[in-house]
Design a protein around this motif. Structure first.
Motif, short mmCIF file in Angstrom:
data_model
loop_
_atom_site.label_atom_id
_atom_site.label_comp_id
_atom_site.label_asym_id
_atom_site.label_seq_id
_atom_site.Cartn_x
_atom_site.Cartn_y
_atom_site.Cartn_z
N GLU A 103 0.87 -1.19 0.00
CA GLU A 103 0.00 0.00 0.00
C GLU A 103 0.89 1.22 0.00
OE1 GLU A 103 -4.02 1.80 2.13
OE2 GLU A 103 -3.37 -0.26 2.48
N LEU A 104 0.48 2.22 -0.77
CA LEU A 104 1.29 3.42 -0.93
C LEU A 104 0.39 4.61 -1.21
CD1 LEU A 104 4.00 5.00 -1.67
CD2 LEU A 104 3.61 4.19 -4.00
N VAL A 105 0.59 5.70 -0.48
CA VAL A 105 0.00 6.99 -0.85
C VAL A 105 1.13 7.83 -1.42
CG1 VAL A 105 -1.02 9.15 -0.02
CG2 VAL A 105 -1.89 6.96 0.80
N ALA A 106 0.96 8.31 -2.64
CA ALA A 106 2.04 9.03 -3.32
C ALA A 106 1.51 10.26 -4.02
CB ALA A 106 2.74 8.11 -4.32
N ASN A 107 2.45 11.10 -4.42
CA ASN A 107 2.16 12.32 -5.18
C ASN A 107 2.75 12.13 -6.59
OD1 ASN A 107 3.75 15.55 -5.32
ND2 ASN A 107 1.66 15.09 -5.92
N PRO A 108 2.01 11.46 -7.49
CA PRO A 108 2.53 11.20 -8.84
C PRO A 108 2.65 12.49 -9.65
CG PRO A 108 0.67 9.75 -8.30
CD PRO A 108 0.69 10.87 -7.30
N ALA A 127 -6.20 8.17 -13.26
CA ALA A 127 -5.74 6.91 -12.67
C ALA A 127 -4.76 6.19 -13.61
CB ALA A 127 -6.94 6.01 -12.38
N ARG A 128 -5.00 6.27 -14.90
CA ARG A 128 -4.11 5.61 -15.87
C ARG A 128 -2.70 6.18 -15.79
NH1 ARG A 128 -4.34 2.61 -20.53
NH2 ARG A 128 -2.71 3.01 -22.08
N ASN A 129 -2.60 7.51 -15.81
CA ASN A 129 -1.28 8.14 -15.74
C ASN A 129 -0.61 7.93 -14.39
OD1 ASN A 129 -1.29 9.09 -18.38
ND2 ASN A 129 -2.25 11.04 -17.82
N GLN A 130 -1.41 7.87 -13.34
CA GLN A 130 -0.84 7.62 -12.01
C GLN A 130 -0.27 6.21 -11.92
OE1 GLN A 130 -4.25 8.64 -9.63
NE2 GLN A 130 -3.64 10.79 -9.43
N LEU A 131 -0.96 5.24 -12.53
CA LEU A 131 -0.45 3.88 -12.56
C LEU A 131 0.81 3.79 -13.42
CD1 LEU A 131 -3.69 1.72 -12.72
CD2 LEU A 131 -1.95 1.64 -10.94
N ASN A 132 0.82 4.49 -14.55
CA ASN A 132 2.03 4.52 -15.38
C ASN A 132 3.21 5.07 -14.59
OD1 ASN A 132 0.72 3.49 -17.62
ND2 ASN A 132 0.30 5.50 -18.52
N TRP A 133 2.95 6.09 -13.79
CA TRP A 133 4.00 6.66 -12.93
C TRP A 133 4.53 5.62 -11.96
CZ3 TRP A 133 4.08 7.12 -7.60
CH2 TRP A 133 5.07 7.95 -7.05
N PRO A 167 -1.88 -3.89 -9.66
CA PRO A 167 -1.98 -2.67 -8.84
C PRO A 167 -3.21 -1.86 -9.22
CG PRO A 167 -0.28 -2.43 -10.50
CD PRO A 167 -0.72 -3.86 -10.57
N GLN A 168 -3.78 -1.19 -8.24
CA GLN A 168 -4.96 -0.36 -8.46
C GLN A 168 -4.79 0.99 -7.77
OE1 GLN A 168 -8.75 -2.33 -7.37
NE2 GLN A 168 -7.50 -4.09 -6.79
N VAL A 169 -5.53 1.96 -8.26
CA VAL A 169 -5.65 3.24 -7.57
C VAL A 169 -6.97 3.19 -6.80
CG1 VAL A 169 -5.87 5.74 -7.79
CG2 VAL A 169 -4.35 4.48 -9.33
N LEU A 170 -6.88 3.08 -5.48
CA LEU A 170 -8.08 2.98 -4.66
C LEU A 170 -8.82 4.30 -4.55
CD1 LEU A 170 -7.40 0.72 -1.54
CD2 LEU A 170 -8.65 0.18 -3.62
N GLU A 171 -8.06 5.39 -4.44
CA GLU A 171 -8.67 6.71 -4.31
C GLU A 171 -7.70 7.78 -4.77
OE1 GLU A 171 -9.45 7.96 -0.28
OE2 GLU A 171 -7.90 6.64 0.53
N ARG A 172 -8.26 8.91 -5.17
CA ARG A 172 -7.47 10.06 -5.62
C ARG A 172 -8.07 11.31 -4.99
NH1 ARG A 172 -8.34 10.45 -11.51
NH2 ARG A 172 -10.25 9.27 -11.13
N TRP A 173 -7.21 12.22 -4.56
CA TRP A 173 -7.70 13.47 -4.00
C TRP A 173 -6.58 14.50 -4.00
CZ3 TRP A 173 -5.80 9.50 -1.23
CH2 TRP A 173 -4.94 9.76 -0.16
N THR A 174 -6.93 15.73 -3.67
CA THR A 174 -5.94 16.81 -3.58
C THR A 174 -6.05 17.48 -2.22
OG1 THR A 174 -6.02 17.24 -5.97
CG2 THR A 174 -5.12 18.98 -4.57
N ASP A 175 -4.94 17.51 -1.50
CA ASP A 175 -4.89 18.24 -0.23
C ASP A 175 -4.56 19.70 -0.52
OD1 ASP A 175 -5.46 16.11 1.41
OD2 ASP A 175 -3.37 15.61 1.82
#
Length: 233
Positions: A103-108, A127-133, A167-175
């Protein structure tokens, strides 16, 4: 001694809400759990918050055992003290070929070229580009991931993985927050985040140890970059 610490947070308490919603406040709380003169050569101070249906957990990796009592006192439960473990024992046991759930939370992010200037750092938002990253990061982070549908790999390699490993992107958000609450004219900080889960295979144990203790990508002071591993069930 590198440590991994787990602290349960109480979202019903005022300070618990603050830490869960303000990355700057959480950064300050985590950093104050360590002496100001600690060396971060062997391990950087990293943190991540996991929000589950019935629990909110703060994970911290650092070069020594943090003093988490102030976080528990202000934002947790007295009956749930901080739990710290010697991370080096786990790190030293990593070997090539092992598989782990991660599990990883990252800033792609990526660098947008600008003529005559340094590239501008911009976030990946799909999500596609984040997974590519993530796949690009894995090559130098000491692990590999299950091949994607359009990846050119041998049938034997594809057969080693199953759908649940992907691998999957479970959630995406902006702080969005301010580093200096007193300066109203300063522009707010925006950090785009993605939570990844899946299965990885260790390809270079030394590089993976560095990844686990130094983090992945940008925004590591604000809850990004902490990769955690768990046994494959």
């Amino acid at each position: 001694m590198t440590t991994l610490t787990r602290i349960s947070l109480n979202p019903a308490r005022r300070q618990g809400v603050k830490l869960l919603t303000d990355p700057q406040a959480m950064h300050a709380a985590v950093r104050s759990a360590f002496p100001p003169d600690i060396s971060q050569t062997d391990a950087r101070v990293l943190w991540r918050v996991d929000k589950r249906p019935h629990e909110h957990v703060l994970y911290i990796v650092g070069p020594e055992k943090p003093t988490g009592a102030h976080i528990v006192e202000q934002a947790g439960w007295d009956t749930r003290p901080a739990q710290s473990a010697d991370y080096e024992r786990f790190l030293s046991a990593l070997t090539r070929g092992q598989r782990w759930r991660f599990e990883l939370v990252a800033n792609p992010t990526y660098s947008e070229p600008r003529e005559g200037k340094r590239g501008k750092v911009k976030p990946h938002v799909s999500a596609r580009n984040q997974l590519n990253w993530l796949y690009k990061q894995s090559e130098r982070a000491g692990f590999c991931l299950a091949p994607r549908i359009d990846d050119t790999v041998a049938d034997e390699e594809r057969a080693r993985w199953n759908v649940a490993d992907q691998p999957q992107v479970l959630e995406r958000w902006t702080d969005v927050f301010r580093r200096d609450k007193k300066s109203r004219n300063a522009p707010p900080v925006r950090i785009s985040k993605a939570r990844f889960v899946g299965t990885l295979e260790v390809t270079d144990p030394d590089r993976l140890r560095t990844t686990l203790t130094q983090g992945i990508g940008r925004g590591r002071a604000y809850g990004c970059g902490l990769l955690t591993l768990a046994p494959v069930k």
